[in-house]
Write an enzyme that holds these catalytic residues in place. Sequence first.
Site, PDB file in Angstrom:
ATOM      1  N   TYR A 144       0.861  -1.180   0.000  1.00 15.98           N
ATOM      2  CA  TYR A 144       0.000   0.000   0.000  1.00 15.98           C
ATOM      3  C   TYR A 144       0.894   1.225   0.000  1.00 15.98           C
ATOM      4  CZ  TYR A 144      -3.296   3.547   1.784  1.00 15.98           C
ATOM      5  OH  TYR A 144      -4.065   4.680   1.967  1.00 15.98           O
ATOM      6  N   ASP A 239       9.350   2.905  -1.074  1.00 11.81           N
ATOM      7  CA  ASP A 239       8.368   3.565  -0.220  1.00 11.81           C
ATOM      8  C   ASP A 239       8.705   3.182   1.230  1.00 11.81           C
ATOM      9  OD1 ASP A 239       4.713   3.541   0.085  1.00 11.81           O
ATOM     10  OD2 ASP A 239       6.302   4.382   1.319  1.00 11.81           O
ATOM     11  N   LYS A 267       5.577   9.321   8.591  1.00 10.15           N
ATOM     12  CA  LYS A 267       5.407   8.737   9.926  1.00 10.15           C
ATOM     13  C   LYS A 267       6.526   9.190  10.882  1.00 10.15           C
ATOM     14  CE  LYS A 267       2.919   4.806   7.913  1.00 10.15           C
ATOM     15  NZ  LYS A 267       1.553   4.727   8.477  1.00 10.15           N
TER      16      LYS A 267
HETATM   17  P1  KE4 Z   1      -0.473   8.416   4.616  1.00 11.42           P
HETATM   18  O1  KE4 Z   1      -1.101   9.103   3.428  1.00 11.42           O
HETATM   19  O2  KE4 Z   1      -1.470   7.580   5.391  1.00 11.42           O
HETATM   20  O3  KE4 Z   1       0.331   9.379   5.513  1.00 11.42           O
HETATM   21  O4  KE4 Z   1       0.664   7.395   4.088  1.00 11.42           O
HETATM   22  C1  KE4 Z   1       0.284   6.440   3.125  1.00 11.42           C
HETATM   23  C2  KE4 Z   1       1.269   5.287   3.178  1.00 11.42           C
HETATM   24  C3  KE4 Z   1       2.257   5.200   2.204  1.00 11.42           C
HETATM   25  N1  KE4 Z   1       3.164   4.191   2.214  1.00 11.42           N
HETATM   26  C4  KE4 Z   1       3.150   3.247   3.190  1.00 11.42           C
HETATM   27  C5  KE4 Z   1       4.178   2.157   3.165  1.00 11.42           C
HETATM   28  C6  KE4 Z   1       2.170   3.301   4.221  1.00 11.42           C
HETATM   29  O5  KE4 Z   1       2.171   2.344   5.184  1.00 11.42           O
HETATM   30  C7  KE4 Z   1       1.219   4.331   4.227  1.00 11.42           C
HETATM   31  C8  KE4 Z   1       0.122   4.429   5.267  1.00 11.42           C
HETATM   32  N2  KE4 Z   1       0.049   3.343   6.184  1.00 11.42           N
HETATM   33  C9  KE4 Z   1      -1.245   3.076   6.779  1.00 11.42           C
HETATM   34  C10 KE4 Z   1      -1.105   1.879   7.720  1.00 11.42           C
HETATM   35  N3  KE4 Z   1      -0.855   0.687   7.048  1.00 11.42           N
HETATM   36  C11 KE4 Z   1      -1.770   4.281   7.495  1.00 11.42           C
HETATM   37  C12 KE4 Z   1      -2.937   3.997   8.418  1.00 11.42           C
HETATM   38  C13 KE4 Z   1      -4.243   4.424   7.807  1.00 11.42           C
HETATM   39  O6  KE4 Z   1      -4.405   4.317   6.579  1.00 11.42           O
HETATM   40  O7  KE4 Z   1      -5.098   4.850   8.598  1.00 11.42           O
END
Ligand code: KE4
Length: 427
Positions: A144, A239, A267
């Site tokens: 993701y 990523d 993060k």
């Molecule tokens: P954000 O747009 O949520 O800040 O980041 C997206 C993203 C991009 N790349 C990786 C590897 C990620 O894990 C994420 C976001 N992770 C999720 C948890 N698996 C965020 C939690 C959520 O979606 O509420």
Amino acid sequence: MSGPRSTELFARAQRVIPGGVNSPVRAFRAVGGDPIFIARAAGAYLYDADGVQYTDYIGSWGPMILGHAHPEVVRAITEAAARGTSYGAPTELEVRFAEAITLLYPSIEMMRAVSSGTEATMAAVRVARGHTGRDLIVKFEGCYHGHADFLLVKAGSGAATLGVPDSAGVPASAAANTATLAYNDLAALRDLFAARGAAIAAVIVEPVVGNMGCVPPEPGFLEAIIELCKAHGAVSIFDEVMTGSRLSPSGLQGRAGLAPDMTCLGKIVGGGLPLAVYGGRRDIMQNVAPLGPVYQAGTLSGNPVAVSAALATLALLSDALYTHLETLGARLEAGMRASIARHGVAACVQRVGSMLTLFFTPGPVRSWSDASASDTARFGRWHRGMRERGQYWPPSQYEAAFIGGAHSVADIDATIAACDEALAQSA
Ligand code: KE4
């Protein structure tokens, strides 16, 4: 389980927020029961709206590697806010942040700050497409990268592996230029490059997957991505939004000695505030406006309060912290594995550093097809048992759990005991 105040808040929330939450996974739909509304957090613990304490293994989905409300991070935020919360103009703070990131991640020669991981990966792919003049991108099933249209794509049918939308509202045209392969399937990647290498703009990968549960790369897989991209004039994008400064101060690439063409961070490096990064080779990043023709912008990009939290966090990423995280991670993994063996459960634990997943499948889990064979119903029953014992574990089989610097050996041992009882109870 969620107390009366959480129940009341959830009822109100559902009237004005889709699903009652501002991000789907928080709704607990994969594990049953209502979400727990959190009132405050400190160190390794969350306190819900009814005052119940939980040991936190989500850490806001990764950022809280130092633990919640770390005094030096809170002080940095407070002092920054008193100087004004946003200027929409360049600041020394952003220069110091970019210098710190490029020092920690030598493969990042230039970077741009944005406000979320989604923005970071969306921009990185656009820059890679602008740099190469090509449209096709390659991702891996189970990874993701945020919710940009062209990344909400699942493997299409047929050998073409071209993508089909993985969400309503994503036009087929947006998915058509995204090829999806199985993670760790090096042969398929080589075949795709052999067939369409000249059309590939970028390969984007979670260098250790967190988003199908914790799945490490097989030896040589990441190296091959970098080499194949180089050989075909494509851009390799790590990523590291989740793994960045999680698996070492310099992420997976620092732990493994790898240098992708571009990297996305978020993060932890954002100090738990809305701050993320994309960057990479100078010749690639010089495509970005106002220097080059690839447009990307943001009202709150490089926000002084967020950057202050980030700088305070980065300053605390000591070797002692990662040693502590490795010690606790190994202890938790060993304890969970002993429980699985004792109860004869078809399950496995996969861990890299302080990110881990208990899969309800025998394993090993190498790809999405392995992960999706998990018994998610039993995961849901186990998760409920953990909640009842004050353990706040990611509410999905397909997420990684995180240990932070504020966790103690006593916390880990209590979690192992709770896991053992919840495993027995979930049969
Ligand atoms: P954000 O747009 O949520 O800040 O980041 C997206 C993203 C991009 N790349 C990786 C590897 C990620 O894990 C994420 C976001 N992770 C999720 C948890 N698996 C965020 C939690 C959520 O979606 O509420």
